[in-house]
Design an enzyme around this catalytic site. Structure first.
Site, PDB file in Angstrom:
ATOM      1  N   SER A   1       3.875   0.645 -15.649  1.00  0.00           N
ATOM      2  CA  SER A   1       3.320   0.191 -14.365  1.00  0.00           C
ATOM      3  C   SER A   1       3.207   1.655 -13.607  1.00  0.00           C
ATOM      4  CB  SER A   1       4.573  -0.517 -13.523  1.00  0.00           C
ATOM      5  OG  SER A   1       5.562   0.467 -13.288  1.00  0.00           O
ATOM      6  N   ASP A   2       2.477   1.570 -12.486  1.00  0.00           N
ATOM      7  CA  ASP A   2       2.438   2.741 -11.529  1.00  0.00           C
ATOM      8  C   ASP A   2       3.850   2.918 -10.890  1.00  0.00           C
ATOM      9  OD1 ASP A   2       1.613   5.286 -10.047  1.00  0.00           O
ATOM     10  OD2 ASP A   2      -0.007   4.536  -9.498  1.00  0.00           O
ATOM     11  N   TRP A   3       4.195   3.954 -10.386  1.00  0.00           N
ATOM     12  CA  TRP A   3       5.575   4.095  -9.729  1.00  0.00           C
ATOM     13  C   TRP A   3       5.550   3.254  -8.553  1.00  0.00           C
ATOM     14  CZ3 TRP A   3       4.698   5.997 -14.053  1.00  0.00           C
ATOM     15  CH2 TRP A   3       5.724   6.664 -14.862  1.00  0.00           C
TER      16      TRP A   3
END
Ligand code: BGC
Length: 749
Positions: free
Chosen positions: A277-279
């Site tokens: 996932s992106d952060w």
């Protein structure tokens, strides 16, 4: 709005969950007591990867599998020591290793320094995959040098909106160019045994409301514009990791979007690595896990405390949804199956085996910021510089005529190495343009300097109209006395950055006034941009003889600019986007940033030059444009039909000759036009390019092979790529608007 609907709050399942959890925990205890034999197949690096994955999964408890789905902290995945499963140690990118804080930080004393390579947009401007690959390789070496396993890059999102804050990170407006550069970067990184992460899948094209915005993008546009760079990363570079984007595409968050993550990424393209996932881009538990979003980052305590801080809350970061405490009850409730856990944990394990992360000691090997890495940064920056204008051949500087230089501007004595946000590298050193110019000029020229104006916020005392007036006067005074003036302007990392978009293409801080004032007193005025996207140059571009675009060029930017100004390097960069002056000219105008958190990609496939061609609009500088100190002749276009097992192919060849008196490099661009299509297609689409270096008077033959993929469009009816038999035009030239040779061929089947 963040969708929290799939949480583990359903009371019906609570009792069952508790029972199953008890069994699982008992299972872990039992597993702990088992000895794993040293000859267990998964430990044998010689065995086929799939056998190792299955063997290891077979030895893991459900809890251990679930534990792998969320990070341990800011930059590390969870290890399973009982089985010798290491954590994947990540490093933020993509323009070098970025420094970060928290328990997984690299150095005790922050910040951590590493080589700042040119920004993605600069790398794209080289149109030289060898540069992208060498940058990727050098970054891979630096990642290994600090004992880490993965870099969060490259960024291959297309420049849809010239105002997007992260344009500088990506490779511009064309999917083919972005694909070629991304593939090369990934090959460089992964050749070092480091996991590359192509990001952000998909269509992360604006920062504005990136956590909430829902983008409506039709399927053909996704396939033709916003997928190709990711597809190539998977199929041509074999990328080991893909990062999902923050926002929604067609109603669903990218991190829980089965169409993107399952149907396209895995089924259509055959991706075998893992999705991270992106952060702060997960917004529920069941959706991401079932969509095949394998690893949530960040995780653990750092994620929890970060999500409680003001800014992540304010901007809508979502996370801490894939911790075992959240995943296991969903397994118990039957909303996530153990087979899915196997798939997701299996993807992470497979990547560890394939990349070598599982089998090697996680110790530092190699060095950071070596002379070779510095050379990569300098070479990339110099090749990226685009000569936009050079009336009267003012450049390269002629030391017999120019004895004094006034170096002016807010980017003269500051090295604008990168844009702002998660990609900005803390370098050990950076060469400012002023220093690069002084060093190269030596005693042959007298160099004076004036700030001219200050970038917003860099020195608040200088941000007032009065202070600007004063600074401008000082600059005009030195410019009036010099044989030539070099004005370094553009954006700072606080103006072009992740987290927000610009609101205008206009230059900040009265830089237009500054250039105009200098141009009035010095007819040899050379403007050099440091920016990652188009800026409005309309007020003065007609008043100065020479303009260079030097991007955010990494730590060697000052040397690179001097290399080109003094003619040690022939400028050969070409624009990776159409350079416009006003946002109103953009294809996205009217459909950005959207309304009520919804943005419609109404321009469809007509992004960048595809739009300008269709509407016969002439941008300030077209896509693919860039001058040289020499000039090139194009001739002898030949097209030969051939055949491979994949079908009919066409060999296109032509001659390029350096017609000038200096050594130089040209980027030959090949565009295809479908003249007989049953559906609307662009006037031209880039399908090949080659950078060639030629001595004066020398020529070379450049050839390209076109197969059906160069002719096809995506048919939403057939759900497939279609190349319709008939006549296609081949357009070869020096930019999208400077076509030198035309030919055609007939696709017969
Ligand atoms: C960015 C990613 C980056 C991550 C970790 C996010 O805000 O969108 O590109 O890799 O943070 O810093």
């Amino acid at each position: 709005m963040t969708d929290h609907s799939q949480t583990n709050t359903n009371q019906t399942y609570t009792l069952r969950a508790i029972l199953i959890l008890t069994v699982l925990v008992a299972g872990v205890a039992a597993a702990h007591s088992q000895d794993v034999p040293s000859n267990a197949p998964y430990k044998n690096a010689k065995l086929p990867v799939e056998q190792r994955v299955q063997d290891l999964l077979g030895r893991m408890t459900v809890e251990e599998k679930a534990s792998m789905l969320a990070g341990a902290n800011w930059m590390e995945s969870v290890a399973v020591p009982r089985l010798g499963i290491p954590s994947i140690k990540m490093a933020d990118g993509p323009m070098g290793i970025r420094s970060w804080a928290g328990p997984s930080k690299i150095t005790k004393s922050s910040p951590f320094n590493s080589t700042a390579f040119p920004a993605g947009i600069a790398v794209a401007a080289t149109w030289d995959p060898a540069v992208a690959q060498s940058v990727g390789q050098a970054i891979g070496q630096e990642v290994r040098a600090i004992g880490r396993d993965m870099i969060l890059g490259p960024t291959v999102n297309i420049q849809r909106v010239p105002l997007w804050g992260r344009n500088f990170e990506g490779y511009g407006e064309d999917p083919y160019l972005a694909a070629q550069m991304g593939v090369a970067y990934i090959k460089g990184v992964q050749g070092e045994g480091v996991i590359a992460t192509v990001k952000h899948f998909d269509a992360n094209n604006q920062e504005f409301e990136r956590h909430r915005v829902d983008e409506s993008i039709d399927e053909r546009t996704l396939q033709e514009i916003y997928f190709p760079a990711f597809k190539a990363a998977v199929q041509e570079a074999g990328v080991w990791s893909v990062m999902s984007a923050y926002q929604k595409v067609n109603g669903l968050y990218c991190s829980e979007n089965p169409f993107l993550l399952k149907d396209i990424l895995r089924k259509e393209w055959g991706f075998k690595g893992f999705v991270v996932s992106d952060w702060g881009s997960t917004y529920s538990t069941v959706g991401p896990v079932n969509a095949g979003m394998d690893l949530e980052m960040p995780g653990g305590e750092p994620a929890k405390s970060w999500l409680m801080t003001e800014n992540p809350k304010k901007v809508g970061n979502g996370g801490d949804w894939l911790s075992p405490e959240k995943v296991l009850p969903e397994v118990a409730a039957g909303r996530i199956t153990v087979a899915t856990l196997d798939d997701n944990a299996g993807s992470i394990l497979r990547t560890m085996f394939v990349s070598g992360v599982f089998d090697r000691a996680q110790t530092a090997a190699g060095e950071i910021d070596t002379p070779a890495q510095r050379a990569v940064a300098r070479h990339g920056a110099a090749e990226s510089i685009v000569l936009l204008k050079n009336d009267g051949n003012l450049l390269p500087l002629d030391a017999s005529k120019i004895k004094s230089l006034a170096v002016i501007g807010p980017s003269a004595a500051v090295a604008r190495t990168g844009g702002g946000g998660s990609s900005l590298v803390h370098f050990k050193y950076a060469v400012t343009p002023l220093d690069g110019i002084k060093e190269r000029a030596g005693s042959s020229m007298q160099v004076s300097y004036a700030l001219g104006t200050s970038m917003p916020g860099e020195d608040p005392a200088k941000d007032t109209p009065e202070a600007r007036e004063e600074l401008r006067k000082e600059a005009v005074a030195i410019a009036a006395k010099a044989d030539a003036a070099i004005v370094l302007i553009g954006n700072s990392a606080a103006v072009e950055s992740e987290d927000f978009d610009r609101t205008t293409l206009d230059l900040p801080a009265g830089q237009d006034d500054l250039v105009q004032a200098i141009a009035k007193v010095n007819h040899n005025t050379i403007v050099v941009f440091n920016a990652g996207a188009p800026v409005n140059a309309s007020r003065w571009v007609g008043q100065v003889p020479s303009v260079l675009d030097a991007w955010f060029g990494g730590q060697e930017i000052g040397h690179a600019i001097a290399d080109v100004l003094f003619g040690d390097v022939d400028p050969s960069g070409k624009l990776p986007f159409s350079f416009i002056n006003d946002f109103k000219e953009s294809p996205a105008y009217g459909n950005y940033p959207g309304e009520d958190l919804h943005v419609k990609y109404a321009e469809g496939i007509y992004v960048g030059y595809r739009y300008f061609d269709k509407h016969s609009i002439t941008p300030q500088f077209p896509f693919g444009y860039g001058l040289s100190y020499t000039n090139f002749g194009y001739s002898d276009l030949k097209i030969k039909s051939g055949k491979t097992s994949g079908g009919q192919t066409f060999e296109v060849s032509l001659k390029v000759r350096n017609q000038g008196k200096r050594m130089g490099a040209e980027v030959v661009q090949l565009y295809v036009h479908d003249g007989h299509s049953s559906i609307d297609r662009p006037v031209k689409e880039l399908k090949g390019f080659r950078r060639v270096e030629l001595s004066p008077g020398k020529s070379t033959t450049v050839s390209f092979t076109l197969d059906k993929s160069s002719m096809a469009y995506y048919s939403t009816q057939k759900k497939d790529w279609v190349a319709e038999p008939g006549s296609f035009d081949v357009l070869v030239g020096s930019s999208s608007a400077d076509i030198r040779l035309k030919g055609s061929f007939e696709l017969s089947q």
